[in-house]
Design an enzyme around this catalytic site. Structure first.
Site, mmCIF file in Angstrom:
data_model
loop_
_atom_site.group_PDB
_atom_site.id
_atom_site.type_symbol
_atom_site.label_atom_id
_atom_site.label_comp_id
_atom_site.label_asym_id
_atom_site.label_seq_id
_atom_site.Cartn_x
_atom_site.Cartn_y
_atom_site.Cartn_z
ATOM 1 N N GLU B 51 0.813 -1.219 0.000
ATOM 2 C CA GLU B 51 0.000 0.000 0.000
ATOM 3 C C GLU B 51 0.846 1.269 0.000
ATOM 4 O O GLU B 51 0.434 2.289 -0.566
ATOM 5 C CB GLU B 51 -0.945 0.022 1.214
ATOM 6 C CG GLU B 51 -2.084 -0.990 1.141
ATOM 7 C CD GLU B 51 -1.693 -2.374 1.624
ATOM 8 O OE1 GLU B 51 -0.507 -2.578 1.995
ATOM 9 O OE2 GLU B 51 -2.565 -3.266 1.641
ATOM 10 N N PHE B 77 -4.896 -0.618 6.584
ATOM 11 C CA PHE B 77 -3.783 -0.799 5.646
ATOM 12 C C PHE B 77 -3.243 0.531 5.128
ATOM 13 O O PHE B 77 -2.180 0.565 4.510
ATOM 14 C CB PHE B 77 -4.201 -1.713 4.495
ATOM 15 C CG PHE B 77 -4.790 -3.019 4.963
ATOM 16 C CD1 PHE B 77 -4.163 -3.766 5.944
ATOM 17 C CD2 PHE B 77 -5.992 -3.486 4.445
ATOM 18 C CE1 PHE B 77 -4.705 -4.963 6.398
ATOM 19 C CE2 PHE B 77 -6.541 -4.680 4.895
ATOM 20 C CZ PHE B 77 -5.905 -5.425 5.872
ATOM 21 N N HIS B 120 -8.678 -3.992 12.845
ATOM 22 C CA HIS B 120 -9.584 -3.909 11.695
ATOM 23 C C HIS B 120 -10.909 -3.244 12.029
ATOM 24 O O HIS B 120 -11.838 -3.292 11.228
ATOM 25 C CB HIS B 120 -9.830 -5.304 11.114
ATOM 26 C CG HIS B 120 -8.635 -5.857 10.407
ATOM 27 N ND1 HIS B 120 -7.414 -5.978 11.012
ATOM 28 C CD2 HIS B 120 -8.459 -6.295 9.145
ATOM 29 C CE1 HIS B 120 -6.549 -6.488 10.149
ATOM 30 N NE2 HIS B 120 -7.151 -6.682 9.009
#
Lengths: 319, 325
Positions: B51, B77, B120
């Site tokens: 990324e 991310f 997350h």
């Protein structure tokens, strides 16, 4: 190397221009006319890559970026005005020494973050591939950046996608004050190319013809759609990491003197003289002309206004 | 009106814009299959998991005439790409004196409810709001998501689309045809007169449910959905609070230096709005901890309609004496 004498003299003039620009930038920095920081490129002027490029090819630079700007054809007046923080500078006084860009000539910017530009110019390489016009993109970076993530991520992506890229590591053997010997697992950065299945080439970074030749081969490969090349130019900077006073420099006098004897400018001058392509009078004239050009750039910068304070609010967003 | 899920609305917005503009291409570690099928692997690129590099590649391609979309998928991310977001994307237009435009869209899912634990289930948008040079939004409905995405793809600046994990499968009306919603314009999702609840994403729906519940007690709640985080619609927020005199801010993120703090400041530093306040501002946010995994723990950490109702009742304390005056 069968470059015509004119082109060889032009290369010499360019190297001399970079050196004179840097000497003046350093002097004016210490005189308080240039702010913040200046990273000098003196000793590393053999930028043989840009002379092998064509219009439309793009490059990106580092915090030590004046040489790349000049080699790509940037306007010395607008460069100096930017260093002086003036409205007429390339970035209207918003960037300074570490952030000069001229997108019009394909110079996508100096960058204050080590390895910060590698992925941006890889994006320019992707754009060049999608354009399909045979253009290439060049990432200049140092030995320090070769240890950072973006270098590895981008080499993998460029190799996988066969991007028309040149990755040029100007290895001056010190990342700021820390030596490559202390921070690199292998002495040659170029050796890392093997991990990505692309050519990795070591060249004498003070030999502008050697660099030009290696670059020309890599450019031909890139234009042919065969993907990127990593070229490592072994070189050395004569001055400290930055011009800021009081910074430690752990390099020995002996090491610095050894490299000064390998001066890339004296070397090219000697080669041209030996070929009969340059007389002493030519050299004197060239020095005079370059010196006058730098003087003009400084005069332009000094005569240019500072930005109005409220211009700090301009250029936040594009229309 | 036809209904789509939030996720479908996102794909539709991207596909429509990609059909109209060949300069748009899409990069993601796992792009939507429908996009790959329609546009092929050059315009919809399944990328390495890198990324940091890809966020910068998008900037470079944008500066070279393309209009890339880089999908980080989970906002988690994006953190490995922080140099490219903070030092490059946010600054490149300004720092180089506006020489080039950099039309990049970054997409990232945020929020909890997925039982995916601390890494997350994050709502870090205020970290990005704090940067100068980026625009960003966080829609609560499929229709808003589609309209805002289309505007963002056409914008000549880096824009971040934060998209709610909890809402991906939620259906809602999406207008037919080509429409776009401007950035920086809030939507009043319910009008009311006693209390303003400013909420984003999933909490807009929780606020609407809370308003329905409170209406039974004769309490009239106005729900303001800013939709765009930067630029934030100050005028709409202030106008609503000037009308109701009371403000509750509901946010899935924690309160510290967050979106909710920004909204509170927008209201209280404006003399005209401050003069109309009848009660202190109340924030209903996540508790200040990393998000835990076990459903019992996660549900305890995130705010919901019950906490919004409690917040509304809290700012309404003393309302009777108000009326007596």
């Amino acid at each position: 190397m069968n470059l015509p004498p004119d082109k060889q003299r032009e290369m010499l003039r360019q190297m001399l221009t970079i050196r004179c620009f840097e000497e003046r930038a350093s002097a004016d920095y210490h005189a308080g006319k240039i702010y913040g920081v200046v990273h000098c490129y003196i000793g590393e002027e053999a930028v043989g890559v840009c002379s092998a490029l064509e219009q439309g090819d793009q490059i990106i630079s580092t915090h030590r970026g004046h040489g790349h700007c000049i080699a790509k054809g940037a306007d010395l007046k607008r460069m100096m005005a930017e260093l002086y923080g003036r409205q007429t500078g390339y970035c209207k006084g918003k960037g300074g020494s570490m952030h000069i860009a001229d997108f019009g000539i394909g110079m996508l910017g100096a960058n204050g973050i080590v390895a910060g530009g590698i992925s941006i110019v890889t994006g320019a390489g992707l754009a060049a591939q999608m354009d399909g016009k045979g253009r290439v993109a060049v990432s200049f970076f140092g030995d320090g950046a070769s240890n950072a993530g973006p270098f590895h991520e981008c080499l993998n992506i460029a190799a996988t996608w066969k991007l028309p890229m040149l990755y040029i590591c100007e290895n001056n053997m010190y990342a700021a004050q820390t030596s490559a010997a202390e921070t690199h697992a292998m002495p040659d950065v170029a050796g890392r190319a093997a991990g990505y299945g692309i050519p990795g080439v070591v060249v004498d970074g003070n030999d502008i013809f050697a660099i030009h030749q290696a670059a020309a081969r890599a450019i031909a490969r890139a234009r042919a759609g065969e993907g990127p090349t990593l070229i490592e130019c072994k070189t050395f900077r004569w001055r400290a990491h930055t011009e800021r006073i009081g910074q430690p420099d752990f390099r020995t006098e002996e090491e610095i003197e050894t490299w000064k004897r390998r001066d890339p400018i004296a070397r090219l001058r000697g080669q041209l003289e030996a070929q009969g392509a340059l007389t002493d009078a030519d050299w004197q004239a060239m020095n005079k002309e370059v010196s006058a050009t730098i003087g003009d750039a400084v005069a332009f910068a000094e005569a240019s206004p500072f930005p109005a304070p409220e211009q700090a609010l301009e250029d936040m967003y594009a229309a | 009106m036809r209904e789509l899920t939030y996720a479908q609305a996102g794909v539709e917005a991207v596909a429509e814009e990609m059909r109209n503009d060949q300069r748009i291409f899409y990069m993601s570690t796992d792009p939507a299959v429908s996009l790959m099928k329609e546009f092929g692997n050059k315009r919809v690129r399944a990328t390495p998991i890198a990324e940091g590099a890809l966020t910068g590649i998008a900037i470079g391609a944008a500066g070279s005439g393309y209009r890339p979309i880089m999908d980080w998928r989970q906002v988690t991310f994006s953190f490995v790409a922080m140099d490219q977001i903070v030092n490059q994307a946010a600054k490149i237009h300004y720092m180089f004196g506006g020489q080039r435009t950099f039309p990049v869209l970054y997409r990232a899912n945020v929020g909890g409810g997925t039982r995916l634990a601390a890494q997350h289930c994050q709502c870090p948008y205020s970290m990005f709001m704090n940067l100068s040079g980026l625009k960003m939004f966080l829609p609560s409905t499929p229709g808003d998501l589609k309209g805002l995405l289309k505007t963002a793809i056409r914008d000549n600046n880096p824009v971040i689309s934060f998209e709610s994990n909890r809402l991906l499968t939620t259906k809602g009306p999406v207008p037919d045809g080509d429409y776009a919603i401007p950035l920086g314009v809030a939507d009043i999702k319910r009008t009311g007169s006693d209390v303003t609840v400013v909420a984003v994403a999933w909490l807009v729906h929780e606020a609407l449910a809370a308003a329905e519940e409170l209406a039974k007690d004769g309490i009239s709640v106005e729900v303001v959905d800013p939709r765009t985080l930067v630029p934030l619609d100050h005028a709409a927020i202030r106008a609503s609070v000037q009308k109701t005199g009371r403000l509750v801010v509901a946010d899935e993120a924690g309160p510290t230096a967050g979106f909710s703090a920004e909204v509170a400041a927008v209201v209280t530093e404006d003399p005209a709005t401050f003069a109309r306040l009848k009660a202190p501002v109340k924030r209903v946010c996540a508790l200040n901890v990393p998000i835990p995994y076990s459903p019992v723990l996660e549900d305890h950490v995130f705010p919901d309609r019950k906490r919004i109702i409690a917040g509304v009742r809290e700012v309404l304390q003393g309302r009777l004496s108000d009326k007596a005056v």
